[in-house]
Design a protein around this motif. Structure first.
Motif, PDB file in Angstrom:
ATOM      1  N   ALA A  62     -27.057 -25.692  27.436  1.00 55.39           N
ATOM      2  CA  ALA A  62     -27.060 -25.816  25.968  1.00 55.39           C
ATOM      3  C   ALA A  62     -27.256 -27.271  25.560  1.00 55.39           C
ATOM      4  CB  ALA A  62     -25.752 -25.269  25.392  1.00 55.39           C
ATOM      5  N   LEU A  63     -26.555 -28.167  26.246  1.00 53.33           N
ATOM      6  CA  LEU A  63     -26.698 -29.589  25.925  1.00 53.33           C
ATOM      7  C   LEU A  63     -28.126 -30.065  26.221  1.00 53.33           C
ATOM      8  CD1 LEU A  63     -25.431 -32.227  25.001  1.00 53.33           C
ATOM      9  CD2 LEU A  63     -24.537 -32.569  27.308  1.00 53.33           C
ATOM     10  N   GLY A  64     -28.659 -29.607  27.327  1.00 51.34           N
ATOM     11  CA  GLY A  64     -30.030 -29.968  27.692  1.00 51.34           C
ATOM     12  C   GLY A  64     -31.039 -29.464  26.673  1.00 51.34           C
ATOM     13  N   LEU A  65     -30.873 -28.218  26.251  1.00 47.22           N
ATOM     14  CA  LEU A  65     -31.803 -27.649  25.268  1.00 47.22           C
ATOM     15  C   LEU A  65     -31.679 -28.374  23.930  1.00 47.22           C
ATOM     16  CD1 LEU A  65     -31.430 -23.812  25.971  1.00 47.22           C
ATOM     17  CD2 LEU A  65     -33.434 -25.246  26.441  1.00 47.22           C
ATOM     18  N   ALA A  66     -30.441 -28.689  23.535  1.00 49.93           N
ATOM     19  CA  ALA A  66     -30.211 -29.323  22.233  1.00 49.93           C
ATOM     20  C   ALA A  66     -30.782 -30.728  22.185  1.00 49.93           C
ATOM     21  CB  ALA A  66     -28.716 -29.347  21.925  1.00 49.93           C
ATOM     22  N   THR A  67     -30.966 -31.352  23.357  1.00 54.20           N
ATOM     23  CA  THR A  67     -31.548 -32.688  23.380  1.00 54.20           C
ATOM     24  C   THR A  67     -33.010 -32.641  23.796  1.00 54.20           C
ATOM     25  OG1 THR A  67     -30.536 -32.918  25.567  1.00 54.20           O
ATOM     26  CG2 THR A  67     -29.431 -34.013  23.745  1.00 54.20           C
ATOM     27  N   GLY A  68     -33.561 -31.447  23.867  1.00 55.01           N
ATOM     28  CA  GLY A  68     -34.992 -31.317  24.156  1.00 55.01           C
ATOM     29  C   GLY A  68     -35.375 -31.633  25.588  1.00 55.01           C
ATOM     30  N   CYS A  69     -34.415 -31.476  26.509  1.00 57.25           N
ATOM     31  CA  CYS A  69     -34.713 -31.749  27.920  1.00 57.25           C
ATOM     32  C   CYS A  69     -35.540 -30.618  28.516  1.00 57.25           C
ATOM     33  CB  CYS A  69     -33.431 -31.849  28.744  1.00 57.25           C
ATOM     34  SG  CYS A  69     -32.391 -33.243  28.338  1.00 57.25           S
ATOM     35  N   THR A  70     -36.183 -30.922  29.626  1.00 59.10           N
ATOM     36  CA  THR A  70     -36.777 -29.891  30.462  1.00 59.10           C
ATOM     37  C   THR A  70     -35.669 -29.410  31.407  1.00 59.10           C
ATOM     38  OG1 THR A  70     -38.808 -31.134  30.418  1.00 59.10           O
ATOM     39  CG2 THR A  70     -38.635 -29.406  32.083  1.00 59.10           C
ATOM     40  N   ILE A  71     -35.450 -28.098  31.423  1.00 59.91           N
ATOM     41  CA  ILE A  71     -34.398 -27.561  32.288  1.00 59.91           C
ATOM     42  C   ILE A  71     -35.049 -27.083  33.583  1.00 59.91           C
ATOM     43  CG2 ILE A  71     -32.480 -25.909  32.448  1.00 59.91           C
ATOM     44  CD1 ILE A  71     -32.222 -27.696  29.985  1.00 59.91           C
ATOM     45  N   ARG A  72     -34.563 -27.599  34.692  1.00 59.77           N
ATOM     46  CA  ARG A  72     -35.116 -27.176  35.994  1.00 59.77           C
ATOM     47  C   ARG A  72     -34.752 -25.733  36.297  1.00 59.77           C
ATOM     48  NH1 ARG A  72     -36.713 -30.523  40.318  1.00 59.77           N
ATOM     49  NH2 ARG A  72     -36.592 -32.702  39.713  1.00 59.77           N
ATOM     50  N   GLU A  73     -35.755 -24.975  36.765  1.00 58.31           N
ATOM     51  CA  GLU A  73     -35.475 -23.607  37.207  1.00 58.31           C
ATOM     52  C   GLU A  73     -34.577 -23.620  38.435  1.00 58.31           C
ATOM     53  OE1 GLU A  73     -38.834 -20.882  37.783  1.00 58.31           O
ATOM     54  OE2 GLU A  73     -39.823 -22.083  36.230  1.00 58.31           O
ATOM     55  N   ARG A  74     -34.792 -24.635  39.273  1.00 55.20           N
ATOM     56  CA  ARG A  74     -33.975 -24.762  40.477  1.00 55.20           C
ATOM     57  C   ARG A  74     -33.463 -26.187  40.562  1.00 55.20           C
ATOM     58  NH1 ARG A  74     -35.320 -21.019  44.462  1.00 55.20           N
ATOM     59  NH2 ARG A  74     -35.009 -22.545  46.083  1.00 55.20           N
ATOM     60  N   SER A  75     -32.162 -26.348  40.426  1.00 55.76           N
ATOM     61  CA  SER A  75     -31.595 -27.676  40.616  1.00 55.76           C
ATOM     62  C   SER A  75     -30.562 -27.580  41.728  1.00 55.76           C
ATOM     63  CB  SER A  75     -30.982 -28.213  39.321  1.00 55.76           C
ATOM     64  OG  SER A  75     -29.770 -27.578  39.016  1.00 55.76           O
ATOM     65  N   ARG A  76     -30.072 -28.731  42.152  1.00 53.88           N
ATOM     66  CA  ARG A  76     -29.266 -28.759  43.356  1.00 53.88           C
ATOM     67  C   ARG A  76     -28.045 -29.647  43.182  1.00 53.88           C
ATOM     68  NH1 ARG A  76     -30.120 -27.463  48.557  1.00 53.88           N
ATOM     69  NH2 ARG A  76     -32.227 -26.806  48.992  1.00 53.88           N
ATOM     70  N   PHE A  77     -26.963 -29.253  43.834  1.00 59.44           N
ATOM     71  CA  PHE A  77     -25.807 -30.147  43.895  1.00 59.44           C
ATOM     72  C   PHE A  77     -25.916 -31.016  45.141  1.00 59.44           C
ATOM     73  CE2 PHE A  77     -23.847 -26.910  41.137  1.00 59.44           C
ATOM     74  CZ  PHE A  77     -23.440 -27.759  40.120  1.00 59.44           C
ATOM     75  N   ALA A  78     -25.469 -32.247  44.991  1.00 61.97           N
ATOM     76  CA  ALA A  78     -25.473 -33.175  46.123  1.00 61.97           C
ATOM     77  C   ALA A  78     -24.074 -33.769  46.269  1.00 61.97           C
ATOM     78  CB  ALA A  78     -26.492 -34.277  45.891  1.00 61.97           C
ATOM     79  N   ARG A  79     -23.788 -34.267  47.441  1.00 63.03           N
ATOM     80  CA  ARG A  79     -22.504 -34.936  47.658  1.00 63.03           C
ATOM     81  C   ARG A  79     -22.701 -36.444  47.519  1.00 63.03           C
ATOM     82  NH1 ARG A  79     -19.968 -31.894  52.967  1.00 63.03           N
ATOM     83  NH2 ARG A  79     -19.885 -29.779  52.089  1.00 63.03           N
TER      84      ARG A  79
END
Lengths: 480, 509
Positions: A62-79
């Motif tokens: 929601a925050l990404g959409l509200a700021t007009g970001c491109t939302i990745r279909e696949r994102s990843r967590f990293a350590r």
């Protein structure tokens, strides 16, 4: 003397308002008994595993959409790996190479213009715990905050002053509160800011060496800390020195910053994809559903108030500050049903009377006894001449006390405006005949005595006489 | 058939469960028999690091009472009701010390049960204790245990393999009905081969890792180790299946693996990977595996040569991926919240945070664990990541594709589990690379996430067990178990009551 231009980029940590932690079922309440909001995963116990909180993902999207970001279909967590006692696993689960959101911007009104600060990225991560150092005796660790979901909002170096940085922070706070994704309360650590600050001679394209300021935890400090840093850099460069790329810690008590570590001492976080967490997939249906649920955003409301209703920038700013207030205003305007013609009057009522009462009682708009359609009705009663503006204030007070609609209050209290010309004329003639001396003075040229006669008529009608009519009538009678 | 108390321990877990349910034997009898066995035997073997006798007996009595109250519906008690088992001490057990055979966790008592532990408990199993391993499952001989040495029950001068050496040794020396191990690069299959038992590493994600002290998260799997294929199938039924606490667990119904045991191998195509037979394999091991291949042909399976061309990269790939993940997973052992803390100098002066970290980890980790933490830390360094960790992940994909290609034409792969039978205690401790090579045939399976198992297929002249390895398609456990069961039946490895026909020597007098 060189004219220096500050170049500022902010990294803001937004705490997401989920009921449970980012990767485990413990709660997230503020102010709970230290270390009570923990479980094997939060404590980093051997064998414990993270499971990602889907609600945190929805909020981040929601925050990404509200700021007009491109939302990745696949994102990843990293350590992100480093040792510290308040980091139970020895690494923080964050995002590195494939963050959820990229691009986009935060927009806000600044100096009569719409400013647009571009975003580099928004990524999801977990918070660390809190270390409490007790002089040299001991240090304590509270892991209640550990594992709380955060979004890190990283801006481009688009900000040019400390004041603008503070305004950017306010805009971001307003946005996350509109979206309901964060409380945005800096005092509770729900918004935290690191600032990258450099300066360059105005007109130069190349960026100067930057310092990163950490630990900025109030709106006031955002401005103070950055102003202080700009001044520090100007002092150094102005006297022929060079800026060292370093991380500096803002000490709000001392009103100064000190070096934490230089670039050479910077830690190697040894990022790598977290093998405990699968790729975060965002289906287009999910994206569409979240998009459809987004509220009208503060800047869109602001623009509408300015362009469609002709409100001033200050009015628009005040009314859009909180979503609940803006929505109250919107539903009053809608109830008024005049395609925005009543907006200005409603805006005045909201800002003067309503906010004053609410502020006095420490109430939120949501708790306001007066319903939005009732406020619209009040404005209509004035416009129709049923009550005067002055009486309306009394009606408003009664509405606030009782929650009754204005029509009922007016009826019950007999506050209908007297617009019957013959009735008013009768009273006016009576007043004039009772005050022959003043009549004579008026007719001798003391025109300002008109106010006296108006006052007497209003008094006799307990304020209910239509003041416009009273004026007209008295003038006619006196001039006869 | 009447059995003496001592004979009970030789029965398979499935047979013990059947007798308990039928009321022929009590869980207390079984538990007492195993505790007596452990008391007699384990001084020589060193399989157990923790024995929970009182707890086990109380649990057995509880099961017996429940059975008595079950009024002809004993099945409600679960398929392992009353059966005494033991667990590799890397599985987290609530209220029972869990050490990972490391000094850094020597006194840690967990406040929670791992998922496989609670599933075994729900199935009615009785936990006898915790089993020895290489520290944090890093090793191939159980010599890296910081607690004690574990010996191969067939020849006490030899290692039981590792890292699940305690699990294999306890099972084959009848010190428990069955056990669980973990397998990151062969840690179930290699000790199973060295000790002559059946051990299965499931498809990655089939069994939950919640409550398994992590070594290398993308490779670790828990699996059953037992004397019979049926027991392995039974245990797998109990522990497999989706777990909401493990994001990498597969959400799919668990088959009844025991139903697959009678299927046979007729019509199956078994691939023989060239790279696993190309030299370096001990002659006796090679002969036993060749004989097993012949047996399968007799049973109606077709055998074909296949190639897994990237096999030679498995070892270097594994020793980048596994240590990298380990260096991260072991960061939590920092002396702050649990386990060992060294915060004073030798003359009792308090030290600062950084020195506390160094002293704690310096004293708490053994040499092999430190070696892998250093390897992994190096591989993940900024500027080296692409050349090492990322490259290793790319090679891992190639290794996985080798298998995918092979499984287009075959149902199973068959190879030796290890290049040699059990080696002597101390033989490979001086040279880590020699030790790493003991897992040369088992690493690829983990890198590809496939199921694999060891099936005993003979003995050397000197009486050491030899194992063959079956590798299956992802979630191909049923086919693998069917093939293992067919072989076990054909060679007559298991007698009545699930008792192995050949057993290691009893306690030396």
């Amino acid at each position: 003397m060189t004219d220096w231009e500050p170049v500022i980029g902010l990294e803001v940590h937004v705490q997401l308002a989920t009921a449970t932690k980012a990767f485990s079922p413990s709660g997230t309440a503020f102010g709970a008994t230290p270390n009570s909001l923990t479980d094997p995963t939060v404590l980093g116990l051997p064998g414990a595993l993270p499971v990602f909180n889907r609600r945190a993902l929805q909020y981040a999207i929601a925050l990404g959409l509200a700021t007009g970001c491109t939302i990745r279909e696949r994102s990843r967590f990293a350590r992100k790996q480093y040792f510290y006692p308040d980091l139970p696993k020895g690494y923080q689960i964050s995002q590195y190479e494939e963050p959820l959101c990229e691009g986009g911007a935060v927009e806000f009104l600044f100096g009569g213009q719409v400013r647009r600060v571009r975003l580099t990225r928004i990524h999801m991560e977990e918070d660390a715990g809190k270390s409490i150092h007790h002089s040299n005796v001991a240090s304590w660790v509270d892991l209640n905050r550990a594992g709380v979901p955060l979004c890190e909002v990283v801006s481009e170096p688009d900000i040019r002053s400390a004041e603008e940085a503070a305004e950017y922070m306010r805009a971001l706070r307003q946005l996350v509160r509109y979206l309901g994704v964060s409380g945005g309360d800096m005092e509770k650590g729900q918004l935290r800011c690191d600032a990258n600050v450099s300066i360059r001679p105005r007109g130069q394209a190349e960026l100067g060496t930057r310092a990163e300021l950490k630990n900025i935890n109030s709106f006031r400090f955002v401005q103070n800390a950055i102003e202080h840093e700009i001044a520090r850099q100007i002092r150094i460069l102005g006297s022929g020195g060079t800026i060292v790329q370093e991380t500096r810690l803002w000490d709000s008590d001392a009103g100064t910053s000190r070096s934490m570590r230089t670039k050479e001492e910077a830690e190697d976080y040894r990022y790598f994809p977290d093998p405990d967490l699968p790729v975060v997939k965002v289906e287009s249906a999910t994206l569409e559903a979240i998009k459809a649920d987004l509220p009208e955003l503060p800047m869109a409301k602001c623009r509408r108030y300015l362009d469609d209703y002709g409100l001033s920038e200050d009015d628009a700013r005040t009314l859009t500050a909180e979503r609940s207030l803006a929505e109250f205003f919107d539903s009053a305007v809608e109830a008024h049903g005049s395609s925005g013609k009543g907006a200005k009057a409603i805006a005045n009522w909201v800002q003067s009377e309503l906010l004053r009462e609410l502020n006095r009682d420490g109430k939120d708009v949501g708790e306001c006894p007066i319903k939005a359609p009732h406020l619209a009705e009040l404005v209509s009663l004035i416009e129709k001449g049923t009550i005067s503006g002055k009486i309306a204030k009394d009606v408003f007070a009664k509405m606030y006390q009782t929650g009754d609609p204005p029509g009922i209050v007016v009826e019950r209290e007999g506050l209908q405006q007297i617009s019957d010309e013959s009735a008013i004329e009768e009273i006016a003639r009576k007043i004039l005949s009772e005050n022959p001396k003043q009549v004579a003075s008026y007719q001798a040229g003391k025109q300002n005595l008109l106010g006296f006669f108006v006052g007497q008529v209003m008094k006799a009608t307990r304020g209910k006489a239509n003041p416009k009519l009273v004026n007209q009538l008295l003038r006619r009678l006196l001039d006869e | 058939m009447a059995v003496s108390e001592t004979d009970l321990i030789y029965l398979s877990a499935a047979e013990q469960a059947r007798r308990v349910r039928a009321g022929e034997v009590s869980s207390r009898q079984l538990t007492e028999a195993y505790l007596a066995r452990i008391a007699d035997m384990d001084g020589e073997i060193g399989a157990y690091v923790t024995i929970e006798g009182d707890r086990a007996l109380a649990r057995a009595d509880h099961i017996d009472a429940a059975l008595a109250g079950a009024n002809g519906h004993p099945d409600q008690l679960g398929p392992l009701a009353g059966v005494p088992i033991a667990l590799k001490d890397i599985l987290v057990t609530e209220g029972i010390k869990t050490t990972a055979a490391s000094a850094i966790l020597a006194d840690w008592i967990p406040p929670y049960d791992g998922t496989v532990v609670s599933r075994l408990s729900r199935a009615g199993a009785v936990l006898l204790g915790k089993l020895n391993l290489d520290e944090f499952a890093m090793g191939s001989s159980t010599e890296n245990s910081a607690i004690k040495t574990c010996r191969n029950p067939w020849d006490r001068s030899r290692v039981p393999g590792g890292s699940s050496g305690g699990s294999a040794a306890a099972v084959v020396s009848f010190q428990c009905a069955a056990s669980l191990g973990t397998d990151t690069g062969g840690s179930i299959r290699q000790p199973s081969a060295f000790c002559g038992i059946v051990g299965l590493k499931p498809t990655y994600g089939l069994v939950s890792r919640y409550g398994v002290i992590a070594f290398a998260s993308s490779l670790d799997q828990v699996g059953p180790m037992a004397r019979t294929v049926e027991d392995v199938a039974l245990l797998l039924e109990v522990i497999a299946g989706f777990d909401p606490h493990d994001s990498t667990s597969i959400d799919r119904p668990v088959p009844r693996y025991r139903d697959a045991l009678g299927r046979g191998v007729s019509g199956l195509t078994i691939g023989l990977p060239d790279e696993y037979f190309a030299g370096g394999v001990d002659a006796e091991v090679a002969r036993a595996v060749e004989a097993a291949i012949a047996t399968y042909q007799t049973l109606g399976a077709k055998t074909v040569p296949v190639s897994l061309p990237h096999t030679k990269y498995a070892l270097p790939t594994y020793y980048l991926v596994a240590p990298a993940e380990a260096s991260s997973n072991l960061a939590r052992f920092d002396g702050v919240r649990y386990g060992l803390r060294r915060s004073e100098t030798d003359d009792s002066q308090k030290v600062g945070l950084f020195d506390m970290y160094c002293k704690t980890r310096g004293a708490g980790f053994g040499p092999e664990v430190k070696r892998r933490i250093m390897l992994g830390t190096f591989a993940l360094r900024s500027g080296y990541y692409d050349a090492y960790y990322l490259k290793a992940q790319q090679v891992r994909t190639l290794i996985r594709r080798d298998f995918e290609r092979a499984f287009e034409t075959v149902d199973l792969l068959l190879a030796p589990t290890t290049p040699t039978p059990a080696f002597a205690v101390g033989e490979k401790m001086a040279n880590p690379l020699d030790m790493y090579l003991a897992d040369i045939f088992t690493l690829s399976c983990n890198l590809a996430g496939l199921p694999g198992m060891n099936v005993p297929c003979g003995f050397t002249e000197s009486g050491l067990p030899i194992g063959m390895q079956l590798l299956g398609k992802p979630l191909g456990e049923e086919t693998m178990l069917a093939a293992a069961a067919a072989f076990e039946r054909e060679i007559g490895a298991i007698g009545a009551g699930g008792v192995p026909t050949r057993r290691p020597p009893e306690v030396s007098s």
